[in-house]
Design a protein around this motif. Structure first.
Motif, PDB file in Angstrom:
ATOM      1  N   THR A  67      56.907  48.413  54.335  1.00 19.13           N
ATOM      2  CA  THR A  67      57.143  47.235  53.793  1.00 19.13           C
ATOM      3  C   THR A  67      57.517  46.197  54.836  1.00 19.13           C
ATOM      4  O   THR A  67      57.239  44.802  54.323  1.00 19.13           O
ATOM      5  CB  THR A  67      58.235  47.161  52.442  1.00 19.13           C
ATOM      6  N   SER A  68      57.908  46.641  55.912  1.00 20.44           N
ATOM      7  CA  SER A  68      58.614  45.732  56.801  1.00 20.44           C
ATOM      8  C   SER A  68      57.572  45.077  57.947  1.00 20.44           C
ATOM      9  O   SER A  68      57.756  44.107  58.557  1.00 20.44           O
ATOM     10  CB  SER A  68      59.843  46.270  57.386  1.00 20.44           C
ATOM     11  N   GLN A  69      56.311  45.896  57.992  1.00 19.12           N
ATOM     12  CA  GLN A  69      55.428  45.490  59.080  1.00 19.12           C
ATOM     13  C   GLN A  69      54.189  46.361  58.644  1.00 19.12           C
ATOM     14  O   GLN A  69      54.103  47.481  58.001  1.00 19.12           O
ATOM     15  CB  GLN A  69      55.895  46.058  60.434  1.00 19.12           C
ATOM     16  N   GLN A  70      53.114  45.614  59.324  1.00 18.41           N
ATOM     17  CA  GLN A  70      51.591  46.110  58.946  1.00 18.41           C
ATOM     18  C   GLN A  70      51.265  46.599  60.488  1.00 18.41           C
ATOM     19  O   GLN A  70      50.703  45.540  61.334  1.00 18.41           O
ATOM     20  CB  GLN A  70      50.765  44.983  58.506  1.00 18.41           C
ATOM     21  N   ARG A 111      69.267  63.906  53.780  1.00 20.96           N
ATOM     22  CA  ARG A 111      68.211  63.632  54.854  1.00 20.96           C
ATOM     23  C   ARG A 111      67.075  63.322  54.187  1.00 20.96           C
ATOM     24  O   ARG A 111      66.129  62.573  54.692  1.00 20.96           O
ATOM     25  CB  ARG A 111      68.461  64.746  55.800  1.00 20.96           C
ATOM     26  N   ASN A 112      66.777  64.246  53.242  1.00 22.37           N
ATOM     27  CA  ASN A 112      65.322  63.938  52.613  1.00 22.37           C
ATOM     28  C   ASN A 112      65.285  62.655  51.888  1.00 22.37           C
ATOM     29  O   ASN A 112      64.139  61.803  52.029  1.00 22.37           O
ATOM     30  CB  ASN A 112      64.996  65.068  51.432  1.00 22.37           C
ATOM     31  N   SER A 113      66.212  61.999  51.324  1.00 21.56           N
ATOM     32  CA  SER A 113      66.542  60.861  50.718  1.00 21.56           C
ATOM     33  C   SER A 113      66.229  59.571  51.648  1.00 21.56           C
ATOM     34  O   SER A 113      65.578  58.790  51.546  1.00 21.56           O
ATOM     35  CB  SER A 113      67.533  60.685  49.729  1.00 21.56           C
ATOM     36  N   MET A 114      67.084  59.879  52.794  1.00 14.38           N
ATOM     37  CA  MET A 114      66.845  58.859  53.710  1.00 14.38           C
ATOM     38  C   MET A 114      65.520  58.904  54.508  1.00 14.38           C
ATOM     39  O   MET A 114      64.999  57.729  54.795  1.00 14.38           O
ATOM     40  CB  MET A 114      68.044  59.094  54.827  1.00 14.38           C
ATOM     41  N   ARG A 115      64.825  60.025  54.494  1.00 17.98           N
ATOM     42  CA  ARG A 115      63.533  59.961  55.252  1.00 17.98           C
ATOM     43  C   ARG A 115      62.671  59.085  54.277  1.00 17.98           C
ATOM     44  O   ARG A 115      61.961  58.098  54.841  1.00 17.98           O
ATOM     45  CB  ARG A 115      63.162  61.355  55.265  1.00 17.98           C
ATOM     46  N   SER A 116      62.682  59.357  52.967  1.00 14.38           N
ATOM     47  CA  SER A 116      61.859  58.550  52.307  1.00 14.38           C
ATOM     48  C   SER A 116      62.107  57.058  52.243  1.00 14.38           C
ATOM     49  O   SER A 116      61.158  56.122  52.202  1.00 14.38           O
ATOM     50  CB  SER A 116      62.023  58.999  50.711  1.00 14.38           C
ATOM     51  N   ARG A 117      63.397  56.825  52.070  1.00 14.18           N
ATOM     52  CA  ARG A 117      63.599  55.383  52.241  1.00 14.18           C
ATOM     53  C   ARG A 117      63.168  54.668  53.507  1.00 14.18           C
ATOM     54  O   ARG A 117      62.779  53.519  53.508  1.00 14.18           O
ATOM     55  CB  ARG A 117      65.159  55.006  52.137  1.00 14.18           C
ATOM     56  N   ASN A 118      63.390  55.413  54.673  1.00 17.96           N
ATOM     57  CA  ASN A 118      62.850  54.976  56.066  1.00 17.96           C
ATOM     58  C   ASN A 118      61.305  54.583  56.156  1.00 17.96           C
ATOM     59  O   ASN A 118      60.954  53.805  56.625  1.00 17.96           O
ATOM     60  CB  ASN A 118      63.324  55.742  56.921  1.00 17.96           C
ATOM     61  N   VAL A 119      60.793  55.785  55.224  1.00 22.18           N
ATOM     62  CA  VAL A 119      59.234  55.446  55.425  1.00 22.18           C
ATOM     63  C   VAL A 119      58.726  54.235  54.706  1.00 22.18           C
ATOM     64  O   VAL A 119      57.926  53.513  55.051  1.00 22.18           O
ATOM     65  CB  VAL A 119      58.740  56.844  54.700  1.00 22.18           C
ATOM     66  N   TRP A 120      59.176  54.182  53.319  1.00 22.57           N
ATOM     67  CA  TRP A 120      59.014  53.061  52.625  1.00 22.57           C
ATOM     68  C   TRP A 120      59.515  51.824  53.188  1.00 22.57           C
ATOM     69  O   TRP A 120      58.693  50.493  53.081  1.00 22.57           O
ATOM     70  CB  TRP A 120      59.444  53.080  51.175  1.00 22.57           C
ATOM     71  N   LYS A 121      60.436  51.617  54.130  1.00 25.34           N
ATOM     72  CA  LYS A 121      60.988  50.647  54.533  1.00 25.34           C
ATOM     73  C   LYS A 121      59.993  50.005  55.748  1.00 25.34           C
ATOM     74  O   LYS A 121      59.643  48.915  55.947  1.00 25.34           O
ATOM     75  CB  LYS A 121      62.379  50.619  55.228  1.00 25.34           C
ATOM     76  N   SER A 122      59.451  51.085  56.492  1.00 23.97           N
ATOM     77  CA  SER A 122      58.629  50.801  57.689  1.00 23.97           C
ATOM     78  C   SER A 122      57.434  50.195  57.086  1.00 23.97           C
ATOM     79  O   SER A 122      56.712  49.564  57.759  1.00 23.97           O
ATOM     80  CB  SER A 122      58.311  52.091  58.585  1.00 23.97           C
TER      81      SER A 122
END
Length: 577
Positions: free
Chosen positions: A198-201, A185-196
């Motif tokens: 980089t995908s939008q401003q 869950r911690n790893s997924m959270r970090s990936r989702n934060v960085w995905k958000s």
């Protein structure tokens, strides 16, 4: 002097020759200056030579070398060893267990491990093995030393009321799964934060959707006539009300979801949370109650803001309101869907409603909103969940033959007897008629107080709907308020206090609304067809929800009049030091 200075790059040689023609004092100055310069230049070497001579003269004998501390070969005594009686019962032919000479360190108990398997890993708690041979998990799953004491591997039985028979491998498996789940869950959270990122401003206005909010103030007067200035403020105030109602419902729904999980309440001095034991029963413990108190505290602060918003609304006088009031009919605050859902969710019953123009209250709502509001009338409410929680609280405190109602009756009789003796002791200061009057009043007071703790009398109050909570739940409220300083009781007292605060603030909000209507339109009828101020005053008198929690103060005795609780009950409600 001339010979010494001759070796100083010729500088002092010239100076010395020039000093012959001067006074002898000048010669002395040159000698001192030359000596100082030579000392500065060669003094370090001279000091080292003198130091070497001094050390050789006064050399002391060397001290004997101190012995190096060595690790003892014998292990310290095992304080967690089996009793001698058990040791004697062992088979004498079986050899004693061989201890591994490699010392892995002491465990949490500060003693050596005795069995062979304890040398497979250190005796401190460890996580699951992820490819490291040193983190090999034994059948204990890396549990500390004291875990052996509560386990069943020695053949000792343990009471099921304290420890449930569960395979040790299952406990270790659950621990591993929990840790892996946390890491995933911690790893997924970090990936989702960085995905958000980089995908939008994301922008402030886009995040809050300000374009929708700020364009929602359409003046009704501007559609048909000249716009009225104060109508804009009137719209903004009521939109702010609805936004705050939405946040209140969000918090209340989360509290309801927490209370809905309660199957039983378990007093535990160290950690309280909603947990599921190995038999599938769920218990509510302190942290979840603290979360509920925190969220209800947020609702209390929002309700304070709602009451204070009337100050802004009252900056508009009656003439300004009348300028645009006629354009608003038949719209009315009575038609607020969220406020009706809030009332029903908290626990307002249909019997408390006052019919609007001879029709049910939901007939005034939009047709699309009616069913949602009607459904909340039959859904579980905060009041019903609190009643269930209080009943379970009283059940958990019924240890042995402890009866809290009988306990309070005895305390009431004891307090009344002390008051009677005090009156008789000071009878000389009053007339016989006054003495009889005071004794009669004391007796009536005692009997009325005792009736409050009668289950039969409480059933009569429930029948005529003066009370809403059961007798057991009411006794729990009295217990919580009487012993609110007990650490295990304090969270429940906080929960009750927050609900009473919400009830009072809703009453204040209704009162301010009614007073403002009287100030703005007098005794005129409302835009929605109600009688206006008269209707709001009638609703105010019947809208209290948590009356049983506030009326519990009538049951209380002074703190000094409460006898000590039985030890079994006191232990449950007190955190050990």
């Amino acid at each position: 002097v001339f010979y010494c200075t001759h070796r100083m790059d010729g500088l002092f040689l010239t100076l010395g020759r020039g000093c012959v023609s001067f006074a002898p004092e000048m010669i002395i100055v040159v000698v001192l200056a030359t000596g100082i310069l030579y000392f500065l230049r060669y003094g370090n070497v001279l000091l080292r030579i003198l130091q070497g001579v001094f050390v050789k003269k006064h050399e002391f004998a060397p001290k004997e070398a101190e012995p190096v501390p060595m690790m003892r070969t014998e292990p310290p005594p095992n304080f967690w060893a089996r009793d001698l009686s058990e040791s004697k019962s062992r088979n004498e032919d079986s050899p004693p267990p061989q201890l591994n000479p490699v010392v892995y360190g002491y465990g949490n108990s500060g003693a050596f491990q005795e069995s062979e398997e304890s040398w497979d890993r250190p005796s401190v708690p460890m996580g699951p093995a992820f490819g490291d041979s040193r983190m090999k998990r034994s059948s204990f799953g890396g549990k500390p030393d004291w875990y052996r004491m509560i386990s069943n591997v020695e053949g000792k039985s343990r009471p099921d009321s304290v420890f449930h028979n569960v395979e040790e491998e299952e406990i270790s498996k659950v621990d591993c799964d929990s840790l892996r789940g946390f890491m995933d869950r911690n790893s997924m959270r970090s990936r989702n934060v960085w995905k958000s990122k980089t995908s939008q401003q994301i922008n402030y206005a886009d995040y809050l959707q300000l374009d929708k909010i700020l364009s929602a103030q359409e003046l009704e007067t501007s559609k048909w006539d000249e716009p009225v200035h104060d109508e804009h403020m009137f719209i903004v105030i009521h939109q702010a009300y609805e936004l705050w109602f939405k946040q209140i419902l969000f918090e209340i729904d989360s509290v309801v979801s927490i209370l809905a999980q309660v199957k039983s309440i378990e007093f535990c001095a160290y950690q309280w949370t909603i947990t599921q034991d190995f038999q599938g029963h769920e218990h509510i413990r302190t942290p979840q109650i603290n979360i509920s108190c925190s969220r209800l505290g947020r609702v209390v602060q929002i309700m304070r803001i709602l009451v204070q918003q009337h100050d802004v609304l009252e900056t508009m006088d009656a003439h300004d309101f009348l300028e645009f009031r006629d354009f608003l009919a038949p719209a009315s605050g009575f038609q607020s869907k969220q406020f009706r859902i809030l009332e029903n969710t908290l626990g307002m019953s249909p019997d408390q409603r006052i019919q609007h123009s001879g029709c049910p209250y939901f007939d005034q709502l939009r047709f699309s909103d009616r069913q949602q509001v009607i459904d909340t009338e039959t859904a579980p409410t905060v009041l019903s969940y609190i009643g269930s929680l209080l009943e379970k609280t009283m059940e958990s405190l019924e240890v042995g033959n402890f009866d809290f109602a009988a306990y309070m009756k005895a305390a009431i009789n004891e307090a009344a007897e002390h008051d009677r003796k005090a009156i008789l002791q000071h009878r000389t200061r009053m007339s016989p008629a006054d003495e009889r009057k005071k004794l009669d009043e004391l007796e009536k007071k005692r009997e009325a107080h005792l009736r409050l703790f009668s289950e039969e009398e409480h059933a009569k109050l429930l029948a005529i709907k003066i009370r809403k909570l059961s007798f057991k739940a009411t006794m729990a409220v009295v217990f919580v308020q009487s012993f609110r300083l007990q650490p295990a009781i304090a969270p429940l007292y906080c929960l009750i206090t927050r609900l009473v605060d919400i009830d009072e603030l809703m009453g204040q909000w209704r009162h301010r609304h009614s007073a403002m209507v009287l100030r703005m339109i007098g005794s005129r009828s409302g835009t929605g067809g109600s009688s206006g101020h008269a209707y709001l005053e009638a609703v105010l008198q019947r809208s209290r929800i948590f009356t049983d929690l506030t009326h519990a103060s009538h049951y209380l005795l002074p703190q000094h009049a409460l006898p000590p609780l039985p030890r079994a009950v006191s232990v449950k409600t007190t955190v050990p030091a």
